[in-house]
Design a protein around this motif. Sequence first.
Motif, PDB file in Angstrom:
ATOM      1  N   THR A   1      25.819   3.122  75.783  1.00 38.81           N
ATOM      2  CA  THR A   1      25.032   4.334  75.556  1.00 38.81           C
ATOM      3  C   THR A   1      24.033   4.581  76.675  1.00 38.81           C
ATOM      4  N   ARG A   2      23.845   3.608  77.565  1.00 39.11           N
ATOM      5  CA  ARG A   2      22.946   3.767  78.709  1.00 39.11           C
ATOM      6  C   ARG A   2      23.563   3.051  79.903  1.00 39.11           C
ATOM      7  N   GLY A   3      23.449   3.669  81.068  1.00 45.61           N
ATOM      8  CA  GLY A   3      24.033   3.058  82.258  1.00 45.61           C
ATOM      9  C   GLY A   3      23.151   3.232  83.477  1.00 45.61           C
ATOM     10  N   ASP A   4      23.535   2.534  84.537  1.00 47.21           N
ATOM     11  CA  ASP A   4      22.872   2.621  85.840  1.00 47.21           C
ATOM     12  C   ASP A   4      23.861   3.189  86.848  1.00 47.21           C
ATOM     13  N   ALA A   5      23.394   4.000  87.766  1.00 46.51           N
ATOM     14  CA  ALA A   5      24.257   4.563  88.803  1.00 46.51           C
ATOM     15  C   ALA A   5      23.403   5.242  89.854  1.00 46.51           C
ATOM     16  N   VAL A   6      24.004   5.453  91.018  1.00 50.65           N
ATOM     17  CA  VAL A   6      23.422   6.301  92.049  1.00 50.65           C
ATOM     18  C   VAL A   6      24.490   7.321  92.434  1.00 50.65           C
ATOM     19  N   LEU A   7      24.150   8.599  92.353  1.00 51.18           N
ATOM     20  CA  LEU A   7      25.075   9.676  92.678  1.00 51.18           C
ATOM     21  C   LEU A   7      24.646  10.315  93.991  1.00 51.18           C
ATOM     22  N   THR A   8      25.554  10.373  94.938  1.00 52.49           N
ATOM     23  CA  THR A   8      25.240  10.913  96.258  1.00 52.49           C
ATOM     24  C   THR A   8      26.202  12.039  96.620  1.00 52.49           C
ATOM     25  N   ASN A   9      25.899  12.706  97.753  1.00 46.80           N
ATOM     26  CA  ASN A   9      26.747  13.769  98.291  1.00 46.80           C
ATOM     27  C   ASN A   9      27.040  14.811  97.220  1.00 46.80           C
ATOM     28  N   LEU A  10      25.969  15.430  96.742  1.00 51.60           N
ATOM     29  CA  LEU A  10      26.076  16.406  95.664  1.00 51.60           C
ATOM     30  C   LEU A  10      25.170  17.591  95.946  1.00 51.60           C
ATOM     31  N   ARG A  11      25.404  18.660  95.217  1.00 50.09           N
ATOM     32  CA  ARG A  11      24.523  19.826  95.194  1.00 50.09           C
ATOM     33  C   ARG A  11      23.885  19.881  93.813  1.00 50.09           C
ATOM     34  N   LEU A  12      22.559  19.858  93.769  1.00 51.45           N
ATOM     35  CA  LEU A  12      21.836  19.680  92.516  1.00 51.45           C
ATOM     36  C   LEU A  12      21.374  21.012  91.933  1.00 51.45           C
ATOM     37  N   VAL A  13      21.840  21.300  90.720  1.00 59.05           N
ATOM     38  CA  VAL A  13      21.315  22.401  89.900  1.00 59.05           C
ATOM     39  C   VAL A  13      20.520  21.729  88.790  1.00 59.05           C
ATOM     40  N   ASP A  14      19.207  21.830  88.848  1.00 58.73           N
ATOM     41  CA  ASP A  14      18.382  20.986  87.982  1.00 58.73           C
ATOM     42  C   ASP A  14      18.051  21.593  86.623  1.00 58.73           C
ATOM     43  N   GLY A  15      18.524  22.831  86.348  1.00 61.49           N
ATOM     44  CA  GLY A  15      18.221  23.474  85.070  1.00 61.49           C
ATOM     45  C   GLY A  15      16.940  24.277  85.091  1.00 61.49           C
ATOM     46  N   ILE A  16      16.227  24.233  86.220  1.00 64.33           N
ATOM     47  CA  ILE A  16      14.954  24.946  86.349  1.00 64.33           C
ATOM     48  C   ILE A  16      15.017  25.939  87.498  1.00 64.33           C
TER      49      ILE A  16
ATOM     50  N   VAL B   1      28.980  20.154  92.666  1.00 66.94           N
ATOM     51  CA  VAL B   1      27.750  20.683  92.077  1.00 66.94           C
ATOM     52  C   VAL B   1      27.484  19.909  90.781  1.00 66.94           C
ATOM     53  N   VAL B   2      26.258  19.409  90.644  1.00 68.11           N
ATOM     54  CA  VAL B   2      25.860  18.635  89.465  1.00 68.11           C
ATOM     55  C   VAL B   2      24.766  19.412  88.739  1.00 68.11           C
ATOM     56  N   MET B   3      24.914  19.563  87.431  1.00 69.74           N
ATOM     57  CA  MET B   3      23.908  20.251  86.613  1.00 69.74           C
ATOM     58  C   MET B   3      23.747  19.517  85.283  1.00 69.74           C
ATOM     59  N   PRO B   4      22.682  19.812  84.544  1.00 70.75           N
ATOM     60  CA  PRO B   4      22.522  19.163  83.240  1.00 70.75           C
ATOM     61  C   PRO B   4      23.708  19.444  82.326  1.00 70.75           C
TER      62      PRO B   4
ATOM     63  N   ASP C   1      22.088  13.049  81.501  1.00 69.84           N
ATOM     64  CA  ASP C   1      23.170  13.781  80.841  1.00 69.84           C
ATOM     65  C   ASP C   1      23.548  14.909  81.794  1.00 69.84           C
ATOM     66  N   LEU C   2      24.760  14.868  82.339  1.00 70.16           N
ATOM     67  CA  LEU C   2      25.090  15.838  83.376  1.00 70.16           C
ATOM     68  C   LEU C   2      26.587  16.089  83.449  1.00 70.16           C
ATOM     69  N   VAL C   3      26.918  17.186  84.125  1.00 67.27           N
ATOM     70  CA  VAL C   3      28.312  17.522  84.403  1.00 67.27           C
ATOM     71  C   VAL C   3      28.416  17.865  85.881  1.00 67.27           C
ATOM     72  N   ALA C   4      29.631  17.746  86.421  1.00 68.86           N
ATOM     73  CA  ALA C   4      29.887  18.091  87.822  1.00 68.86           C
ATOM     74  C   ALA C   4      31.146  18.929  87.915  1.00 68.86           C
ATOM     75  N   MET C   5      31.199  19.756  88.965  1.00 69.62           N
ATOM     76  CA  MET C   5      32.328  20.670  89.172  1.00 69.62           C
ATOM     77  C   MET C   5      32.337  21.075  90.642  1.00 69.62           C
ATOM     78  N   PRO C   6      33.442  21.597  91.144  1.00 67.73           N
ATOM     79  CA  PRO C   6      33.506  21.950  92.559  1.00 67.73           C
ATOM     80  C   PRO C   6      32.643  23.146  92.948  1.00 67.73           C
ATOM     81  N   ASP C   7      32.507  24.134  92.062  1.00 75.28           N
ATOM     82  CA  ASP C   7      31.872  25.393  92.432  1.00 75.28           C
ATOM     83  C   ASP C   7      30.501  25.540  91.786  1.00 75.28           C
ATOM     84  N   ASP C   8      29.778  26.571  92.187  1.00 69.13           N
ATOM     85  CA  ASP C   8      28.371  26.753  91.830  1.00 69.13           C
ATOM     86  C   ASP C   8      28.224  27.677  90.616  1.00 69.13           C
TER      87      ASP C   8
END
Length: 414
Positions: A10-25, A66-69, A378-385
């Motif tokens: 239910t909880r993990g550790d990771a580092v995510l790189t080479n992404l475009r961040l949509v932070d929800g704000i 692209v990574v977003m909440p 808690d996030l999702v990723a996809m190719p487009d914006d």
Amino acid sequence: MSGPVPSLATRGDAVLTNLRLVDGIRPTPQDGLAIVIEAGRIARIEPDTAHTADAASGVHDLGGAVVMPGLINMHTHFSLSLPGPGGDAVSALDPHELALYMADGARRTLLSGVTTVRCVSEKGGADFALRRAIEAGHVAGPRIFTAGRGLCCTGGHGHDTDDTLECDGADAVTRGVRSQIAAGADLVKLMISGGIAGENEQITTPQLTRDEMSAAISTAHAWGRKVTAHAGPAAIIAEAVELGLDCVEHGYELTPEVAALMAAHGTALVPTLVVTRAKAFFDDLGVPEWMQQRSLEAGPRHLDSYRYALDAGVDVLLGSDMPPFWDFEGTSAVVRELEHMQAGGLPAPDVVRAATSAPARWLGADDLGILAPGAWADLVAMPDDPTADISALRGIDLVMRGGVIVRDDAGRTR
């Protein structure tokens, strides 16, 4: 595998790189950043210069995705049973079968990119058990905020299944509110008018009196719970808003004046536009013609109501009503709902907020719906914006909940 078999992480550790961040704000993506996740939460968001991709060490190159909440769906029923053969099959499930059916729906919802749901009427208290099972890692699913059983009048909307509790009079409604809070409800759901799925009612049928609504809302607020209401006609919505209603579900027949009243009182709207545009879904379930006709005929007025809400500045929030994961018109039901929200006049960046940070704010969950230090990963990723066009969400290929990757179609994190 040797040794004991663990529960789901239910909880993990990771580092995510080479992404475009949509932070929800912010309204547009940010480039050149890495997300550092520790024990399920975002520890840091920092320049993407110090990390080398290595799946063995938990550093993952997302290849420019692209990574977003993760999406927050504010109108979910894991035990939905509409009129017709499909719904009858759900209603016929015994309590054990129902729990397993709902668990499967929760798993599929999470995999569709919905990492948090607000359940707004579920059968037999199974939602509380499902929430505990997900939190314990026994089954996969989104975070659950739930109203338990909705409150309706005798013969009112939803009365014919046990996802509602019939209450007549202010005292009975007060007891109903308290009973759901005692069971563990995070919010309270009222059925204050008729709707699409009730054969012996109309959308415009008022179903709770002013005294009953007042008792429910004041009791829930005294216990620190917000109140949302299934509601169609403008007059009953206006009355409930004046009494302190926190959210309207559907709002099929708003007027500009009532939308302005909602905005002035801070009452949110979960429009569920897809439910009046759902013929293929109804056909899948064998929904009878009378309900299909009522739904589809309500569609144009429903869209007008939504636009009145946008014009007035009402806070609109994502809610599909349909199972979020349902294969519908070339995508999932939850993404189709978001597409309707954009097509109806909400700009794509605001649709993203309506699916992430705005619902979290209504829920009082400041660690959800955003990608920022301290928030759940808690996030999702996809190719487009998606801030350019919300249909980018049709391409979701990675889902993470609490730092644990639960779906990875593109193989970026292996």
